[in-house]
Scaffold this motif. Structure first.
Motif, PDB file in Angstrom:
ATOM      1  N   GLU A   6      -4.356 -47.874  37.883  1.00 41.06           N
ATOM      2  CA  GLU A   6      -5.638 -47.227  38.206  1.00 41.06           C
ATOM      3  C   GLU A   6      -6.818 -48.111  37.851  1.00 41.06           C
ATOM      4  OE1 GLU A   6      -8.327 -43.999  35.890  1.00 41.06           O
ATOM      5  OE2 GLU A   6      -6.214 -43.464  36.123  1.00 41.06           O
ATOM      6  N   ILE A   7      -6.777 -48.748  36.681  1.00 43.63           N
ATOM      7  CA  ILE A   7      -7.932 -49.516  36.214  1.00 43.63           C
ATOM      8  C   ILE A   7      -7.893 -50.976  36.669  1.00 43.63           C
ATOM      9  CG2 ILE A   7      -8.189 -48.000  34.213  1.00 43.63           C
ATOM     10  CD1 ILE A   7      -7.019 -50.136  32.454  1.00 43.63           C
ATOM     11  N   GLY A   8      -6.769 -51.407  37.222  1.00 44.99           N
ATOM     12  CA  GLY A   8      -6.683 -52.778  37.728  1.00 44.99           C
ATOM     13  C   GLY A   8      -6.268 -53.792  36.693  1.00 44.99           C
ATOM     14  N   ASN A   9      -5.564 -53.359  35.640  1.00 46.54           N
ATOM     15  CA  ASN A   9      -5.101 -54.283  34.603  1.00 46.54           C
ATOM     16  C   ASN A   9      -3.728 -54.831  35.003  1.00 46.54           C
ATOM     17  OD1 ASN A   9      -4.234 -55.647  32.350  1.00 46.54           O
ATOM     18  ND2 ASN A   9      -4.842 -54.064  30.897  1.00 46.54           N
ATOM     19  N   ARG A  10      -3.734 -55.930  35.757  1.00 45.33           N
ATOM     20  CA  ARG A  10      -2.475 -56.483  36.254  1.00 45.33           C
ATOM     21  C   ARG A  10      -1.643 -57.092  35.131  1.00 45.33           C
ATOM     22  NH1 ARG A  10      -4.319 -60.647  40.254  1.00 45.33           N
ATOM     23  NH2 ARG A  10      -6.186 -60.629  38.961  1.00 45.33           N
ATOM     24  N   LEU A  11      -2.298 -57.654  34.132  1.00 47.13           N
ATOM     25  CA  LEU A  11      -1.561 -58.188  32.990  1.00 47.13           C
ATOM     26  C   LEU A  11      -0.826 -57.064  32.265  1.00 47.13           C
ATOM     27  CD1 LEU A  11      -0.873 -60.634  31.249  1.00 47.13           C
ATOM     28  CD2 LEU A  11      -2.980 -60.232  29.961  1.00 47.13           C
ATOM     29  N   GLY A  12      -1.516 -55.934  32.081  1.00 47.23           N
ATOM     30  CA  GLY A  12      -0.886 -54.776  31.454  1.00 47.23           C
ATOM     31  C   GLY A  12       0.298 -54.267  32.262  1.00 47.23           C
ATOM     32  N   GLN A  13       0.169 -54.292  33.590  1.00 46.78           N
ATOM     33  CA  GLN A  13       1.274 -53.863  34.445  1.00 46.78           C
ATOM     34  C   GLN A  13       2.505 -54.741  34.211  1.00 46.78           C
ATOM     35  OE1 GLN A  13       0.078 -53.287  38.664  1.00 46.78           O
ATOM     36  NE2 GLN A  13      -2.019 -53.229  37.881  1.00 46.78           N
ATOM     37  N   SER A  14       2.281 -56.039  34.026  1.00 50.09           N
ATOM     38  CA  SER A  14       3.416 -56.944  33.819  1.00 50.09           C
ATOM     39  C   SER A  14       4.127 -56.625  32.505  1.00 50.09           C
ATOM     40  CB  SER A  14       2.937 -58.399  33.822  1.00 50.09           C
ATOM     41  OG  SER A  14       2.203 -58.696  32.648  1.00 50.09           O
ATOM     42  N   TYR A  15       3.354 -56.285  31.472  1.00 46.08           N
ATOM     43  CA  TYR A  15       3.968 -55.894  30.201  1.00 46.08           C
ATOM     44  C   TYR A  15       4.840 -54.655  30.390  1.00 46.08           C
ATOM     45  CZ  TYR A  15       1.124 -58.963  27.213  1.00 46.08           C
ATOM     46  OH  TYR A  15       0.553 -60.042  26.599  1.00 46.08           O
ATOM     47  N   VAL A  16       4.360 -53.713  31.179  1.00 47.87           N
ATOM     48  CA  VAL A  16       5.134 -52.489  31.420  1.00 47.87           C
ATOM     49  C   VAL A  16       6.456 -52.832  32.098  1.00 47.87           C
ATOM     50  CG1 VAL A  16       5.233 -50.288  32.640  1.00 47.87           C
ATOM     51  CG2 VAL A  16       3.106 -50.993  31.534  1.00 47.87           C
ATOM     52  N   TYR A  17       6.399 -53.651  33.162  1.00 48.75           N
ATOM     53  CA  TYR A  17       7.621 -54.014  33.873  1.00 48.75           C
ATOM     54  C   TYR A  17       8.619 -54.717  32.948  1.00 48.75           C
ATOM     55  CZ  TYR A  17       5.506 -52.812  38.381  1.00 48.75           C
ATOM     56  OH  TYR A  17       4.927 -52.139  39.435  1.00 48.75           O
ATOM     57  N   LEU A  18       8.107 -55.583  32.077  1.00 46.14           N
ATOM     58  CA  LEU A  18       9.006 -56.270  31.149  1.00 46.14           C
ATOM     59  C   LEU A  18       9.641 -55.289  30.173  1.00 46.14           C
ATOM     60  CD1 LEU A  18       6.961 -59.515  30.408  1.00 46.14           C
ATOM     61  CD2 LEU A  18       9.123 -59.358  31.618  1.00 46.14           C
ATOM     62  N   GLY A  19       8.844 -54.332  29.696  1.00 45.00           N
ATOM     63  CA  GLY A  19       9.392 -53.319  28.789  1.00 45.00           C
ATOM     64  C   GLY A  19      10.460 -52.478  29.453  1.00 45.00           C
ATOM     65  N   VAL A  20      10.214 -52.095  30.694  1.00 42.75           N
ATOM     66  CA  VAL A  20      11.200 -51.309  31.441  1.00 42.75           C
ATOM     67  C   VAL A  20      12.471 -52.124  31.658  1.00 42.75           C
ATOM     68  CG1 VAL A  20      11.688 -50.243  33.683  1.00 42.75           C
ATOM     69  CG2 VAL A  20       9.485 -49.836  32.567  1.00 42.75           C
ATOM     70  N   ALA A  21      12.286 -53.419  31.975  1.00 49.62           N
ATOM     71  CA  ALA A  21      13.455 -54.284  32.172  1.00 49.62           C
ATOM     72  C   ALA A  21      14.304 -54.353  30.909  1.00 49.62           C
ATOM     73  CB  ALA A  21      12.995 -55.684  32.583  1.00 49.62           C
ATOM     74  N   LYS A  22      13.645 -54.431  29.765  1.00 46.10           N
ATOM     75  CA  LYS A  22      14.389 -54.470  28.497  1.00 46.10           C
ATOM     76  C   LYS A  22      15.145 -53.167  28.264  1.00 46.10           C
ATOM     77  CE  LYS A  22      11.215 -57.728  26.266  1.00 46.10           C
ATOM     78  NZ  LYS A  22      10.254 -57.953  25.164  1.00 46.10           N
ATOM     79  N   CYS A  23      14.549 -52.057  28.693  1.00 46.74           N
ATOM     80  CA  CYS A  23      15.250 -50.772  28.580  1.00 46.74           C
ATOM     81  C   CYS A  23      16.520 -50.762  29.438  1.00 46.74           C
ATOM     82  CB  CYS A  23      14.344 -49.620  29.003  1.00 46.74           C
ATOM     83  SG  CYS A  23      13.206 -49.060  27.731  1.00 46.74           S
ATOM     84  N   TRP A  24      16.402 -51.290  30.667  1.00 40.16           N
ATOM     85  CA  TRP A  24      17.589 -51.336  31.524  1.00 40.16           C
ATOM     86  C   TRP A  24      18.659 -52.247  30.921  1.00 40.16           C
ATOM     87  CZ3 TRP A  24      17.805 -47.308  34.079  1.00 40.16           C
ATOM     88  CH2 TRP A  24      16.775 -46.811  34.860  1.00 40.16           C
ATOM     89  N   LEU A  25      18.218 -53.305  30.244  1.00 44.83           N
ATOM     90  CA  LEU A  25      19.183 -54.164  29.554  1.00 44.83           C
ATOM     91  C   LEU A  25      19.951 -53.380  28.490  1.00 44.83           C
ATOM     92  CD1 LEU A  25      17.353 -57.588  29.040  1.00 44.83           C
ATOM     93  CD2 LEU A  25      19.454 -57.189  30.318  1.00 44.83           C
ATOM     94  N   LEU A  26      19.208 -52.546  27.749  1.00 44.14           N
ATOM     95  CA  LEU A  26      19.868 -51.726  26.723  1.00 44.14           C
ATOM     96  C   LEU A  26      20.911 -50.807  27.348  1.00 44.14           C
ATOM     97  CD1 LEU A  26      16.869 -50.635  24.440  1.00 44.14           C
ATOM     98  CD2 LEU A  26      18.696 -52.229  23.860  1.00 44.14           C
ATOM     99  N   GLN A  27      20.607 -50.316  28.550  1.00 46.01           N
ATOM    100  CA  GLN A  27      21.525 -49.399  29.223  1.00 46.01           C
ATOM    101  C   GLN A  27      22.514 -50.131  30.129  1.00 46.01           C
ATOM    102  OE1 GLN A  27      19.214 -46.373  31.232  1.00 46.01           O
ATOM    103  NE2 GLN A  27      18.812 -45.295  29.321  1.00 46.01           N
ATOM    104  N   LYS A  28      22.390 -51.494  30.120  1.00 41.71           N
ATOM    105  CA  LYS A  28      23.285 -52.333  30.934  1.00 41.71           C
ATOM    106  C   LYS A  28      23.190 -52.020  32.429  1.00 41.71           C
ATOM    107  CE  LYS A  28      26.556 -53.434  27.261  1.00 41.71           C
ATOM    108  NZ  LYS A  28      25.595 -53.130  26.214  1.00 41.71           N
ATOM    109  N   GLU A  29      21.953 -51.665  32.864  1.00 40.22           N
ATOM    110  CA  GLU A  29      21.681 -51.468  34.295  1.00 40.22           C
ATOM    111  C   GLU A  29      21.080 -52.766  34.828  1.00 40.22           C
ATOM    112  OE1 GLU A  29      22.252 -48.898  36.170  1.00 40.22           O
ATOM    113  OE2 GLU A  29      22.619 -47.212  34.828  1.00 40.22           O
ATOM    114  N   PHE A  30      21.922 -53.770  35.039  1.00 39.18           N
ATOM    115  CA  PHE A  30      21.419 -55.112  35.285  1.00 39.18           C
ATOM    116  C   PHE A  30      20.710 -55.256  36.628  1.00 39.18           C
ATOM    117  CE2 PHE A  30      25.102 -55.854  32.369  1.00 39.18           C
ATOM    118  CZ  PHE A  30      24.324 -56.177  31.266  1.00 39.18           C
ATOM    119  N   ASP A  31      21.136 -54.518  37.651  1.00 37.51           N
ATOM    120  CA  ASP A  31      20.461 -54.600  38.942  1.00 37.51           C
ATOM    121  C   ASP A  31      19.015 -54.141  38.826  1.00 37.51           C
ATOM    122  OD1 ASP A  31      22.742 -55.533  40.072  1.00 37.51           O
ATOM    123  OD2 ASP A  31      23.381 -53.617  40.902  1.00 37.51           O
TER     124      ASP A  31
END
Length: 326
Positions: free
Chosen positions: A278-303
């Motif tokens: 909403e606010i246009g913080n693209r750097l913040g968006q990248s942090y979110v995607y990385l955090g979500v990716a780490k969560c999928w790693l924990l759950q072994k959802e590699f795709d």
């Protein structure tokens, strides 16, 4: 509207803004902007609108007002006003993650030496430049800029600036993985708030608490991290500070991820992403995607993990972002 009336209305808006009546303050300032015939008053009210829109996370509006401020300064042919205008233009581009433009405008400010205002603003310019270099992952130049900003703060006895620089130093040391220093500097900022900040905006306390929380999380002191983040979020909600709310939500999600509680982490990542988008913080968006990716790693959802990393890698105009994958 003459000079005296313009000044009175600007002060009225400031009082409303400081009492959390943001909408009323914006209404007053917008009316001043429409009616004033005083260029100095117009410049000042644009500065108020820039600050308010920055704290609301309305960065595109912030940039629009900054461009108007530059035009006003040029009409006045006043180098002091022009320096301040370029600083606000740099800050606007920093918030929109256009870091190369931020560096360019900061250099313009620093090259406009000899004016009274430029000497007073150099510390703030160096801070903004440091934030831009950090966004570009040019860590050495970021650190040098922060150290210059800190020297200006000490030389001018500017405790507010010192507080802000300490928070940014905490942030860079998180990236450099020196977590003891990452905690030391926001703790120093919190001390400054306690010692000197009686009349300051609560955003300084919220800012220091947020950066302390991130450092505590990196040090795996998760109860301390949660306590500080809750304090920061409380203030952010009271003041309608959308950017800080997004950062706190992201940090809450990261804390839950560190506890391996992905069920609590995912909805907070989702909420953080909604505000960042909403606010246009693209750097913040990248942090979110990385955090979500780490969560999928924990759950072994590699795709799914690969999909989130690609979202970051393809995010435009954010060079060096994968350096934050740690």
């Amino acid at each position: 509207m003459g000079q005296d009336q313009t000044k009175q209305q600007i002060e009225k808006g400031l009082r409303l803004y400081q009492s959390n009546q943001t909408d009323k303050a914006l209404h007053v300032w917008t009316k001043v902007l429409e009616k004033t015939s005083d260029p100095g008053g117009k410049f000042r009210v644009l500065g108020c609108l820039i600050t308010a829109h920055s704290e609301m996370g309305k960065y595109k509006d912030m940039l629009k007002y900054a461009l108007d401020q530059i035009d006003t300064a040029r009409e006045m042919e006043d180098p002091d006003y022009l320096t301040e205008g370029y600083l606000n233009l740099a800050r606007s581009n920093e918030k929109l993650c256009d870091f190369q433009k931020t560096v360019s405008y900061c250099k313009t400010c620093l090259n406009m030496q000899g004016t009274t205002v430029s000497l007073q603003l150099n510390g703030q310019v160096c801070l903004s430049m440091g934030n831009a270099f950090l966004g570009l992952s040019v860590f050495q130049k970021a650190l040098e800029s922060y150290e210059k900003a800190l020297r200006y703060a000490h030389n001018n006895d500017d405790k507010m600036l010192e507080c802000r620089v300490c928070c940014s130093l905490g942030n860079i040391y998180v990236h450099l993985k020196d977590y003891e220093k990452a905690l030391f500097f926001p703790c120093k900022a919190a001390e400054l708030v306690n010692d000197y900040g009686k009349g300051w905006s609560l955003k300084y306390r919220a800012m220091s608490q947020y950066h302390m929380s991130v450092a505590y999380r990196k040090l795996e002191r998760l109860p301390d991290a949660m306590e500080c983040c809750e304090e920061s979020m409380k203030i952010a909600l009271q003041h309608g500070d959308r950017p800080l709310q997004a950062l706190c939500l992201l940090n809450f999600a990261d804390i839950h991820r560190c506890r391996r509680d992905t069920d609590k982490a995912f909805p907070r990542y989702e909420s953080a992403l909604a505000i960042m988008t909403e606010i246009g913080n693209r750097l913040g968006q990248s942090y979110v995607y990385l955090g979500v990716a780490k969560c999928w790693l924990l759950q072994k959802e590699f795709d799914k993990d690969v999909g989130n990393v690609l979202c970051v890698a393809l995010c435009p105009s954010l060079g060096g972002l994968l350096s934050i994958w740690h």
